[in-house]
Design an enzyme around this catalytic site. Structure first.
Site, PDB file in Angstrom:
ATOM      1  N   SER A  60       0.824  -1.200   0.000  1.00  0.00           N
ATOM      2  CA  SER A  60       0.000   0.000   0.000  1.00  0.00           C
ATOM      3  C   SER A  60       0.865   1.259   0.000  1.00  0.00           C
ATOM      4  O   SER A  60       1.850   1.344   0.716  1.00  0.00           O
ATOM      5  CB  SER A  60      -0.888   0.002   1.243  1.00  0.00           C
ATOM      6  OG  SER A  60      -1.672   1.173   1.285  1.00  0.00           O
TER       7      SER A  60
ATOM      8  N   ASN B   4       9.468   8.829   4.238  1.00  0.00           N
ATOM      9  CA  ASN B   4       8.306   9.495   3.672  1.00  0.00           C
ATOM     10  C   ASN B   4       7.384   9.983   4.766  1.00  0.00           C
ATOM     11  O   ASN B   4       7.269   9.369   5.826  1.00  0.00           O
ATOM     12  CB  ASN B   4       7.543   8.576   2.710  1.00  0.00           C
ATOM     13  CG  ASN B   4       6.553   7.686   3.444  1.00  0.00           C
ATOM     14  OD1 ASN B   4       5.418   8.068   3.717  1.00  0.00           O
ATOM     15  ND2 ASN B   4       7.017   6.474   3.773  1.00  0.00           N
TER      16      ASN B   4
ATOM     17  N   LEU C 236      -2.105  11.435   5.094  1.00  0.00           N
ATOM     18  CA  LEU C 236      -3.303  10.675   4.698  1.00  0.00           C
ATOM     19  C   LEU C 236      -3.727  10.851   3.245  1.00  0.00           C
ATOM     20  O   LEU C 236      -4.802  10.407   2.860  1.00  0.00           O
ATOM     21  CB  LEU C 236      -4.473  11.070   5.603  1.00  0.00           C
ATOM     22  CG  LEU C 236      -4.272  10.799   7.107  1.00  0.00           C
ATOM     23  CD1 LEU C 236      -5.300  11.569   7.917  1.00  0.00           C
ATOM     24  CD2 LEU C 236      -4.368   9.326   7.419  1.00  0.00           C
TER      25      LEU C 236
ATOM     26  N   ASN D 289      -4.615  -0.537   8.246  1.00  0.00           N
ATOM     27  CA  ASN D 289      -3.336   0.112   8.526  1.00  0.00           C
ATOM     28  C   ASN D 289      -3.368   0.732   9.920  1.00  0.00           C
ATOM     29  O   ASN D 289      -3.983   1.773  10.122  1.00  0.00           O
ATOM     30  CB  ASN D 289      -3.069   1.181   7.453  1.00  0.00           C
ATOM     31  CG  ASN D 289      -1.831   1.988   7.745  1.00  0.00           C
ATOM     32  OD1 ASN D 289      -1.121   1.755   8.713  1.00  0.00           O
ATOM     33  ND2 ASN D 289      -1.568   2.958   6.893  1.00  0.00           N
TER      34      ASN D 289
ATOM     35  N   CYS E  18      -1.376   4.591  11.950  1.00  0.00           N
ATOM     36  CA  CYS E  18      -1.827   5.973  11.845  1.00  0.00           C
ATOM     37  C   CYS E  18      -1.879   6.593  13.241  1.00  0.00           C
ATOM     38  O   CYS E  18      -2.295   5.931  14.188  1.00  0.00           O
ATOM     39  CB  CYS E  18      -3.209   5.994  11.208  1.00  0.00           C
ATOM     40  SG  CYS E  18      -3.720   7.637  10.727  1.00  0.00           S
TER      41      CYS E  18
ATOM     42  N   GLY F 213      12.524   0.560   2.615  1.00  0.00           N
ATOM     43  CA  GLY F 213      13.595   0.126   1.724  1.00  0.00           C
ATOM     44  C   GLY F 213      14.486  -0.920   2.372  1.00  0.00           C
ATOM     45  O   GLY F 213      14.277  -1.304   3.523  1.00  0.00           O
TER      46      GLY F 213
ATOM     47  N   GLY G 288      11.601  -3.773   2.568  1.00  0.00           N
ATOM     48  CA  GLY G 288      12.864  -3.788   1.852  1.00  0.00           C
ATOM     49  C   GLY G 288      13.045  -4.894   0.842  1.00  0.00           C
ATOM     50  O   GLY G 288      14.175  -5.185   0.433  1.00  0.00           O
TER      51      GLY G 288
ATOM     52  N   THR H 285       8.871  -0.111  -1.668  1.00  0.00           N
ATOM     53  CA  THR H 285       9.730   0.945  -2.199  1.00  0.00           C
ATOM     54  C   THR H 285      10.402   0.575  -3.519  1.00  0.00           C
ATOM     55  O   THR H 285      10.579   1.418  -4.388  1.00  0.00           O
ATOM     56  CB  THR H 285      10.796   1.311  -1.139  1.00  0.00           C
ATOM     57  OG1 THR H 285      10.119   1.822   0.011  1.00  0.00           O
ATOM     58  CG2 THR H 285      11.759   2.353  -1.657  1.00  0.00           C
TER      59      THR H 285
HETATM   60  C1  FMN Z   1       5.896   6.775   0.043  1.00  0.00           C
HETATM   61  C2  FMN Z   1       5.284   5.680   0.843  1.00  0.00           C
HETATM   62  C3  FMN Z   1       3.924   5.717   1.152  1.00  0.00           C
HETATM   63  C4  FMN Z   1       3.334   4.718   1.905  1.00  0.00           C
HETATM   64  N1  FMN Z   1       1.996   4.756   2.173  1.00  0.00           N
HETATM   65  C5  FMN Z   1       1.413   3.733   2.869  1.00  0.00           C
HETATM   66  C6  FMN Z   1       0.010   3.700   3.089  1.00  0.00           C
HETATM   67  O1  FMN Z   1      -0.737   4.584   2.639  1.00  0.00           O
HETATM   68  N2  FMN Z   1      -0.516   2.681   3.823  1.00  0.00           N
HETATM   69  C7  FMN Z   1       0.269   1.677   4.333  1.00  0.00           C
HETATM   70  O2  FMN Z   1      -0.254   0.768   4.973  1.00  0.00           O
HETATM   71  N3  FMN Z   1       1.601   1.658   4.118  1.00  0.00           N
HETATM   72  C8  FMN Z   1       2.189   2.657   3.409  1.00  0.00           C
HETATM   73  N4  FMN Z   1       3.545   2.634   3.179  1.00  0.00           N
HETATM   74  C9  FMN Z   1       4.360   1.561   3.788  1.00  0.00           C
HETATM   75  C10 FMN Z   1       4.595   0.434   2.804  1.00  0.00           C
HETATM   76  O3  FMN Z   1       3.351  -0.160   2.429  1.00  0.00           O
HETATM   77  C11 FMN Z   1       5.476  -0.649   3.423  1.00  0.00           C
HETATM   78  O4  FMN Z   1       4.818  -1.172   4.553  1.00  0.00           O
HETATM   79  C12 FMN Z   1       6.833  -0.096   3.857  1.00  0.00           C
HETATM   80  O5  FMN Z   1       7.291   0.861   2.940  1.00  0.00           O
HETATM   81  C13 FMN Z   1       7.871  -1.208   4.007  1.00  0.00           C
HETATM   82  O6  FMN Z   1       8.052  -1.901   2.805  1.00  0.00           O
HETATM   83  P1  FMN Z   1       9.205  -1.483   1.749  1.00  0.00           P
HETATM   84  O7  FMN Z   1      10.473  -1.324   2.535  1.00  0.00           O
HETATM   85  O8  FMN Z   1       9.273  -2.598   0.752  1.00  0.00           O
HETATM   86  O9  FMN Z   1       8.782  -0.182   1.118  1.00  0.00           O
HETATM   87  C14 FMN Z   1       4.133   3.642   2.398  1.00  0.00           C
HETATM   88  C15 FMN Z   1       5.487   3.596   2.080  1.00  0.00           C
HETATM   89  C16 FMN Z   1       6.084   4.593   1.306  1.00  0.00           C
HETATM   90  C17 FMN Z   1       7.544   4.507   0.989  1.00  0.00           C
END
Ligand code: FMN
Ligand code: FAD
Ligand code: FAD
Ligand code: FMN
Ligand code: FES
Ligand code: FES
Lengths: 318, 268, 318, 268
Positions: C34, C82, C86, C139, C142, C229, C256, C278
């Site tokens: 997400s 980031n 919302l 989620n 928040c 990441g 990541g 990411t």
């Molecule tokens: C720019 C950005 C926006 C995100 N927005 C949401 C979100 O709206 N809802 C949510 O549950 N997680 C959100 N996440 C978290 C990601 O879904 C994920 O849980 C987190 O980035 C770890 O995974 P990754 O390291 O592969 O990115 C967001 C992450 C990033 C980088």
């Protein structure tokens, strides 16, 4: 290249690098982190220990300890995992053999950890009289057997009892090194302040796991290990900033510092001094370079006293 | 030898066999080294900007050196294995590689004859030992090299030039005798039980060498390969278990150990 | 190149990639996370959405939201921060405009977040009947206004109330996405299990801070942001493994993931499926490459069903 | 134009002025681009092994292209700023750079005359616009380039070759008029209030262009530079505040905006 002022702080290009951490006067705000700097002498070929603010020795226990079987380390993205466990020479050998081997004028902070509170206190007691020990760092990231293996630093009540016991055992400047594996670092910081700690060190490594997909096993024999290095720096900066907002205690910040710029980020977030850790492995002279870089930054930005950078982060929107 | 930390200049990089490379580094102020010592190399060249991944330096045996006035050139023979060696294998002349070394306690030169047994990348650790022993008493050191296949061998031409007695075994028989290098050791020790054994290579191979030597009552030194973060005794990451109990640090107390002191079954 | 078996799971070189997550049958265990995959259609130029197990849409609120002022992102070692807050189109526009734009056969999981529990429940209600929504991801990262801005997922009692309310509001498969900013992820996992969640997603981004030393300000307008990441992968693997040991609920692991090897690490630690986050930014076709890589790994290792890898990490010493 | 994600081959890299570079990339299946569109480039070449630091791709305007059968060569003019551009500046021919593009909504070609105002790296965003306008109606587009010093300018020779009316201002007077490029705009607009203004460069410069144009009642389009993680509208990281309230995504709704719609004071 650098003279010293009345109180022994370095002055260069008119920059005063001296700071005082938990009652310990430091030549400059750059120390090295426990477990990443051995007992100091190992770095003699690479760095004049008198160039840095001081160092924190490998954590000490009452008896010498042997630590975990290999593998004890693993590489991770922009970081590494370690599960060394308690391996160290023991407090008595440290005082008897390690301290005397250090050149005069090197500031040494002894780190202590144990599995039981009374043993923590005993280690602290044995280090108290020792002239070469400028202060103590209480490593609260050790698993507490009695509370089912969770870290002392993960439970406010346990942490309070620990700090109280060690505080009673010593009059030396006492830094408590907090575990980052908590919901709210502020709560832990307040506990330490309440129990009479003189300062905080944060952060210790972050609990993590790395997997070998070919062997389908954890890379570390201990399964879990501590993540350190640049990867955790933004987490460490957040916790230093949060702790700063919660207590008056001076903070020694660390976590992924690889350059002077990184160190300055910690100062701005409210750390009075910093510790260089994992970077020492790949760059044994790193701490010296960080000192020079901080001096250059201050000179470039017209900062007369490095202490003026501490907590200077501007968080209001322009 | 007091180690240094410096940015070395890549003088040359060439293929060595099928999957290995020969890296020549120019190092100002290089203090020299003892056979069996190693250096920590940054995982790839230091680029135009700092990058924190991959992070840890890679331990590599110092293969040999040419000393000149002030500076020296050292050679590293390495196999392309994971990310760090892949990046090292992409070096170009003029690139800078961070080096900490020389590190560790190397081989103690034996009084009498020696059998040098090396497998795979372990070959890089024994060349200097062979050279010094051969220079002291030609023929006193016999070199036994092994690998899966001919292409996995390193430095064979150098050993031939050296002129020390040389035997080769490959598992697929593509060069020398077909089979394991440890088989060559059994024969050689049978012929000369007085010789001291020096082993470097895969753990299983060294362990077998230790057993063979012990059975014959011959001395055996082995050079261990454990993961390392620092290379000079401060991270405690490279612990190797000892028969007597406890651990030794491979980077500080080794990498060369008396094979009888090592608890082989406890190695990674 | 890949046929499909009776139950629609891909078979290639005899590898069955199908898994079931919280009652949702998935073609393969690779979803996208997400907030990193928009509403799906943005990826049409780069990836056939039917090649992956499915995707989790950007978290939805009751009303459309605008989010934080810039800067909202910052680079970090092996990661990024980031603070988008919302920002989203709102649940109704999602159902009306975004869902219909998606090709048939794409598995969509809707993510919901809000500032109040009753609003969470309302969003869940509005998504329940919707045929194209295969499941919900709650989620919990928040900030909860009523409990002083700490995340819903940081307080077990608050989390319990939240999950209970949302569980009552919907019969759809319900995944609860946990915050990593806690002392003990197992406790939070148990709370979710106790309140009737169908599965867990972890981890969300890790609270962090990045500093601009030239301007002496936080890089993000919001000061704090979420670290994501590769940097957080070893932390995420640890939490998935811990949660696995604490509950029976299926787990969707993330944090990541940049390659098939990374994804397999999560499966071995006990994740039934994974989410790529990411990495989608730098490599919009990443999730497809992860699917192919998992298939190749299984073929190479003689693994007939990818489900056999789930929790297969061998932690006993050899 | 449907964007692609591919590994482009570095054909050439050359210095451009004192601190900038010209990168020529060969891209199979490149769909072409509109003036003002950009691409996301990996922060440095994709090396021999994956490295996760630095992580994010860097947005760069597509300067111009040469289409050939199947493939195309695009040029990027970039300034060495931080880590990513430092690593890009160390590319060698044959290296691979990950590219996602073309992205964003570029400049809308005006019906009549145009004033193109570009400062610093913004120059790279306006060349293609100048070329297309000049090809359509020679002389209809006047180009005003500005920089701190002559060495900070990019692509000047290309603009001269193009033959479109060209004026240059440098703050230190080392080339063209001494002063800010916005001063040139005031004069030019005074002469020709009908012309549409197209601005790209530092935020302060573009904001000033917007004010000047608004004062004269002239249309003004500006190409914004916000930090980006994805470049195609999914991370929501590149939000730019609007006068009307709320945010636009620079990568998706822009980078080119009607200057009057932008809440300039709220930009990073
Ligand atoms: C720019 C950005 C926006 C995100 N927005 C949401 C979100 O709206 N809802 C949510 O549950 N997680 C959100 N996440 C978290 C990601 O879904 C994920 O849980 C987190 O980035 C770890 O995974 P990754 O390291 O592969 O990115 C967001 C992450 C990033 C980088
Ligand atoms: C004292 C010593 C001397 C060595 N000499 C040589 C030599 O001369 N030539 C040569 O080719 N190799 C040598 N090795 C092995 C070499 O260090 C590894 O092949 C190399 O570290 C692998 O790095 P990588 O990035 O390719 O693999 P990766 O899998 O990416 O490495 C990941 C991590 O594991 C460590 N690691 C992986 N394999 C080994 C290993 N076998 N030994 C130690 N650490 C490892 C790496 O250092 C790194 O920290 C030596 C090892 C030691 C301990
Ligand atoms: C649509 C667009 C087109 C651009 N076209 C060009 C061009 O043609 N030539 C050119 O030289 N530059 C251009 N830029 C600016 C260029 O993207 C930055 O100079 C570059 O990202 C800096 O990266 P770095 O690694 O050198 O700096 P670092 O400081 O290491 O970057 C750290 C992070 O901040 C981001 N960042 C830093 N400065 C900027 C900036 N000015 N704009 C956006 N992100 C930034 C980086 O992308 C990265 O994510 C453009 C920017 C945008 C948004
Ligand atoms: C191999 C290793 C061993 C460590 N041993 C200790 C220790 O004994 N006591 C302690 O308080 N911290 C120890 N640490 C944690 C560091 O002191 C430091 O808090 C942590 O690594 C974060 O800083 P860094 O990212 O700069 O390394 C150790 C870290 C590493 C990598
Ligand atoms: S590698 Fe660090 S102690 Fe041996
Ligand atoms: S850069 Fe990701 S939305 Fe614009």
């Amino acid at each position: 290249m650098s003279a010293t002022n009345a109180r022994g702080g370095e002055i260069c290009a008119d920059v005063d690098l001296q700071v005082e951490l938990a009652g310990i006067p430091l030549r400059n705000p750059v120390l090295t982190a426990s477990g990443t700097f051995g007992y100091g002498t190992e770095f003699a070929p690479f760095l004049d220990l008198r160039r840095i603010g001081g160092f924190v020795a490998k954590s000490l226990t009452l008896e010498p300890r042997r630590g975990n079987p290999p593998p004890r380390i693993a590489e991770a993205p922009s970081g590494m995992l370690n599960a060394i466990s308690l391996e160290n020479v023991g407090v008595d050998a440290f005082v008897r053999e390690k301290l005397p081997a250090l050149p005069e004028g090197v500031v040494v902070i002894a780190s202590i950890f144990e599995t039981e509170i009374d043993r923590y206190a005993e280690v602290a007691k044995r280090l108290s009289g020792v002239s070469r020990v400028a202060g103590l760092e209480l490593n609260a990231s050790c698993p507490h057997v009695k509370s089912g293996g969770i870290e002392f630093g993960q439970n406010p009540a346990v942490l309070a009892t620990l700090v109280r016991a060690v505080r009673r055992a010593t009059t030396a400047p006492l830094l408590v090194k907090l575990s980052p594996n908590v919901t709210d670092i502020r709560e832990m910081a307040r506990v330490c302040e309440g129990e009479g700690a003189d300062g905080l060190s944060l952060i210790n490594s972050v609990q993590a796991l790395e997997v070998d997909v070919e062997r389908r096993r954890p890379v570390l024999s201990n399964v879990l290990g501590g993540l350190s290095g640049p990867a955790i720096r933004p987490i460490a900066l957040r916790m230093v900033w949060q702790a700063r907002s919660a207590v008056k205690l001076p903070i020694c910040g660390m976590g992924g510092i690889a350059s002077a710029e990184d160190a300055i980020k910690f100062l701005l977030c409210g750390a009075t001094a910093v510790q260089v850790g994992t970077q020492n492995y790949l760059e044994p002279s790193a701490a010296g370079a960080v000192v020079d870089g901080i001096r250059a930054y201050c000179a470039r930005h017209g900062v007369r006293r490095v202490a003026d950078l501490v907590g200077a982060l501007e968080t209001k929107r322009p | 030898m007091i180690p240094i930390r410096t940015l070395a200049e890549v003088v040359a990089l060439s293929a060595e066999g099928a999957s290995s490379y020969r890296l020549t580094l120019r190092i100002d102020g290089w203090p020299g080294f003892e056979p069996g010592q190693f250096a920590m190399l940054s995982p790839g060249p230091q680029g135009a900007a700092p990058r924190s991944d991959p992070l840890l330096p890679r331990p590599m045996a110092v293969y040999r050196e040419q000393r000149a006035k002030g500076a020296a050139e050292i050679e590293i023979l390495f196999k392309r294995h994971g990310r760090g060696t892949a990046l090292l294998a992409a070096c170009s002349p003029g690139d800078r590689v961070a080096v900490v070394g020389p590190l560790g306690r190397g081989f103690e030169l034996p009084a009498g004859r020696a059998l040098l047994v090396a497998g795979g990348t372990g070959i890089a650790s024994v060349y200097e030992l062979a050279a010094r022993l051969h220079a002291r008493a030609p023929g006193s050191a016999r070199v036994l090299l092994g690998a899966r296949s001919a292409g996995d061998l390193m430095g064979v031409a150098d050993f031939e030039t050296l002129g020390a007695p040389l035997e080769i075994a490959t598992e697929d028989g593509s060069l020398g005798t077909k089979g394991l290098v440890t088989a060559l050791l059994e024969v050689a020790l049978a012929r000369d039980a007085e010789a001291a054994v020096f082993a470097c290579g895969p753990t299983a191979m060294m362990r077998r060498c230790a057993e063979i030597a012990e059975a014959r009552g011959a001395a055996c030194s082995a050079s261990l390969e454990n993961p390392m973060a620092c290379g000079f005794g401060v991270c405690l990451g490279c612990a190797a278990p000892l028969r007597a109990g406890g651990f030794a640090l491979v980077c500080r107390d080794g990498p060369v150990f008396d094979a009888r002191a090592v608890a082989w079954e406890g190695l990674p």
